[in-house]
Write a protein that holds these residues in place. Structure first.
Motif, mmCIF file in Angstrom:
data_model
loop_
_atom_site.group_PDB
_atom_site.id
_atom_site.type_symbol
_atom_site.label_atom_id
_atom_site.label_comp_id
_atom_site.label_asym_id
_atom_site.label_seq_id
_atom_site.Cartn_x
_atom_site.Cartn_y
_atom_site.Cartn_z
ATOM 1 N N UNK A 171 0.808 -1.324 0.118
ATOM 2 C CA UNK A 171 0.039 0.112 -0.133
ATOM 3 C C UNK A 171 0.900 1.089 0.163
ATOM 4 N N UNK A 172 0.187 2.175 -0.384
ATOM 5 C CA UNK A 172 1.252 3.567 -0.348
ATOM 6 C C UNK A 172 1.867 3.764 0.972
ATOM 7 N N UNK A 173 0.955 3.608 1.906
ATOM 8 C CA UNK A 173 1.523 4.397 3.361
ATOM 9 C C UNK A 173 2.614 3.073 3.786
ATOM 10 N N UNK A 174 2.513 1.642 3.416
ATOM 11 C CA UNK A 174 3.722 0.721 3.857
ATOM 12 C C UNK A 174 4.511 1.019 2.961
ATOM 13 N N UNK A 175 4.708 1.258 1.729
ATOM 14 C CA UNK A 175 5.544 1.761 0.698
ATOM 15 C C UNK A 175 6.500 2.755 1.385
ATOM 16 N N UNK A 176 5.854 3.971 1.769
ATOM 17 C CA UNK A 176 6.500 4.992 2.281
ATOM 18 C C UNK A 176 7.285 4.890 3.640
ATOM 19 N N UNK A 177 6.366 3.894 4.484
ATOM 20 C CA UNK A 177 7.010 3.582 5.899
ATOM 21 C C UNK A 177 8.316 2.896 5.582
ATOM 22 N N UNK A 178 8.372 1.804 4.437
ATOM 23 C CA UNK A 178 9.528 1.088 4.342
ATOM 24 C C UNK A 178 10.773 2.039 3.671
ATOM 25 N N UNK A 179 10.233 3.226 2.724
ATOM 26 C CA UNK A 179 11.259 4.119 2.230
ATOM 27 C C UNK A 179 11.908 4.773 3.373
ATOM 28 N N UNK A 180 11.019 5.343 4.250
ATOM 29 C CA UNK A 180 11.609 6.159 5.005
ATOM 30 C C UNK A 180 12.628 5.425 6.281
ATOM 31 N N UNK A 181 12.393 4.225 6.449
ATOM 32 C CA UNK A 181 13.258 3.416 7.166
ATOM 33 C C UNK A 181 14.615 3.613 6.445
ATOM 34 N N UNK A 182 14.387 3.269 5.058
ATOM 35 C CA UNK A 182 15.769 3.101 4.458
ATOM 36 C C UNK A 182 16.512 4.505 4.553
ATOM 37 N N UNK A 183 15.650 5.596 4.631
ATOM 38 C CA UNK A 183 16.341 7.113 4.546
ATOM 39 C C UNK A 183 16.853 7.376 6.101
ATOM 40 N N UNK A 184 16.262 6.782 6.837
ATOM 41 C CA UNK A 184 16.902 6.880 8.281
ATOM 42 C C UNK A 184 18.232 6.130 8.286
ATOM 43 N N UNK A 185 18.466 5.404 7.630
ATOM 44 C CA UNK A 185 19.731 4.630 7.597
ATOM 45 C C UNK A 185 20.667 5.210 6.564
ATOM 46 N N UNK A 186 20.161 5.357 5.410
ATOM 47 C CA UNK A 186 20.839 6.065 4.352
ATOM 48 C C UNK A 186 20.385 7.282 3.767
#
Length: 155
Positions: free
Chosen positions: A37-52
């Motif tokens: 879903x759009x929300x789950x996708x953004x959460x996964x992306x924000x998790x990446x951006x917290x790391x990288x």
């Protein structure tokens, strides 16, 4: 979109150094974007951006995250590596699993995978893995040339 120095913004400038990769990169992004879903996708992306973190990635995905209903506080928490408050159980698991994936240095503990699978299913686990891995790749591309954000957004 172009920057003030006429460079392409987003990942396309660095991608153009390998023209044969542009179409496959766009196609895989398109296909992977359909997995969550759009929300789950953004959460996964924000998790990446917290790391990288990548400036352009943060710029673009803050806007998208707001558009799919996240508050500025939730976005800030996610960018700083904290599970945002007010998420559904599935959203929390998605974010936390993506965080686990980006920090992974060894094989994942079987119990962790099974716990996540019990909440979001095998297909959900695979979708988070694809989304997280692809955005980690995208973040590297963005950081390889320090892709800038539009001037009106950087001040």
């Amino acid at each position: 979109m172009k920057g003030s120095d006429d460079t392409l913004l987003g990942p396309f400038g660095p991608l153009l150094h390998t023209p044969t990769m542009v179409k496959p990169w766009i196609e895989i992004n398109h296909e992977v974007s359909k997995l969550l879903s759009a929300r789950d996708r953004e959460l996964a992306i924000l998790a990446v951006l917290a790391y990288a973190p990548a400036d352009y990635g943060l710029y673009a995905h803050r806007k998208i995250s707001r558009a799919v209903g996240f508050t500025d506080e939730q976005i800030k928490d996610a960018e700083e590596g904290r599970t945002p408050k007010g998420l559904s159980e599935k959203e929390m698991v998605t974010y936390d699993f993506a965080q686990e994936l980006v920090r992974l240095k060894d094989p994942m503990a079987k119990g962790c995978f099974e716990k996540v699978e019990s909440i979001i299913g095998k297909e959900g686990v695979a979708a988070v893995i694809h989304t997280t891995g692809l955005f980690l790749y995208s973040s590297m591309i963005l950081n390889s040339e320090a892709v800038q954000v539009p001037e009106e957004e950087s001040s």
